[in-house]
Design an enzyme around this catalytic site. Structure first.
Site, PDB file in Angstrom:
ATOM      1  N   GLY A   1      10.693  -0.842   0.728  1.00 27.40           N
ATOM      2  CA  GLY A   1      10.617  -0.381  -0.650  1.00 27.40           C
ATOM      3  C   GLY A   1      10.981   1.085  -0.761  1.00 27.40           C
ATOM      4  O   GLY A   1      11.772   1.614   0.025  1.00 27.40           O
ATOM      5  N   CYS A   2      10.393   1.779  -1.708  1.00 27.27           N
ATOM      6  CA  CYS A   2      10.691   3.189  -1.945  1.00 27.27           C
ATOM      7  C   CYS A   2      10.240   4.043  -0.764  1.00 27.27           C
ATOM      8  O   CYS A   2       9.099   3.960  -0.321  1.00 27.27           O
ATOM      9  CB  CYS A   2       9.972   3.655  -3.209  1.00 27.27           C
ATOM     10  N   PHE A   3      11.154   4.890  -0.262  1.00 23.01           N
ATOM     11  CA  PHE A   3      10.787   5.699   0.905  1.00 23.01           C
ATOM     12  C   PHE A   3       9.723   6.745   0.603  1.00 23.01           C
ATOM     13  O   PHE A   3       9.043   7.220   1.501  1.00 23.01           O
ATOM     14  CB  PHE A   3      11.991   6.323   1.606  1.00 23.01           C
TER      15      PHE A   3
END
Length: 227
Positions: A57-59
């Site tokens: 997902g979002c880093f």
């Protein structure tokens, strides 16, 4: 007539958009299949510290999770798993580079093992969600766990086998790929959760994900103030 033209144009745009997305997914799947045949790159340890690579997902979220783990010296946001050189945030978000938002974890294996990092990885995500985590969807947000040698791959495969046994009919969505290269992300993405605590995404997505992880893995957490 005008309304009909507008609707027809809109329908055409939707069709073209879906077609482009489909071709992008096919390209990424083809590149992933090719990547599976690559020999993994082993990253040399430096001053006793080793590196590991994960996408989930979002880093911003993943970076914050690993930063909270004892033995982790640094968590760096970037891109990996794709088929283009020098990916950027803008290019990776098209879904056409094959890259996913990823993190490079620099850790002390005397304090935290690769097996622990794998447990953190799966324990801080929705393991069955395909092409994304939470509200973030698209191939650039897909889950990938990278291995650098056969020993790491066995650790990953064994963990997935146990997870899927518990899931029953469910399948772990993460791709298991030989590590090739990590591209460090733009400076403004680094330590984003820490530097922007009031940002709406951080408050509503990153922090709840981090807190949920902390509640499950209290034994792996750094002491307050530790780095």
């Amino acid at each position: 007539m005008k309304k009909y033209i507008v609707l027809t144009t809109f329908s055409l745009l939707l069709t073209l958009s879906g077609s482009c997305q489909s071709k992008s997914n096919e390209l990424n799947e083809s590149a992933a299949a090719i990547a599976q045949k690559e020999v993994p790159v082993k990253v040399a340890s430096v001053n006793g510290l080793e590196k590991a690579y994960f996408a989930s997902g979002c880093f911003w979220c993943v970076e914050a999770v690993y930063e909270s783990v004892k033995g982790v010296k640094e968590s760096i946001s970037g891109y990996s798993g794709g088929h283009t050189e020098n990916p950027t945030y803008e290019s990776s978000n098209t879904g056409r580079t094959g890259h996913a938002e990823a993190v490079e974890i620099i850790y002390d294996p005397k304090v935290v093992s690769f097996s622990d990092l794998v447990a953190v990885y799966f324990g801080s995500q929705r393991v069955t969600q395909v092409n994304g985590q939470g509200p973030d969807n698209g191939s650039q947000y897909r889950s990938i766990i990278f291995y650098q040698d056969d020993a790491q791959k066995k650790i990953i495969d064994d963990k997935i086998m146990l997870l899927e046994k518990d899931l029953g009919a469910g399948k772990v969505a993460a791709q298991v790929m030989p590590f090739q290269k990590f591209w460090e992300g733009e400076g403004y993405h680094q330590d984003y959760e820490k530097l922007h605590p009031s940002q709406s995404y951080i408050r509503n997505v990153s922090v709840p994900r981090l807190n949920k992880f902390k509640a499950k893995f209290s034994q792996l957490l750094k002491e307050d103030g530790a780095h």
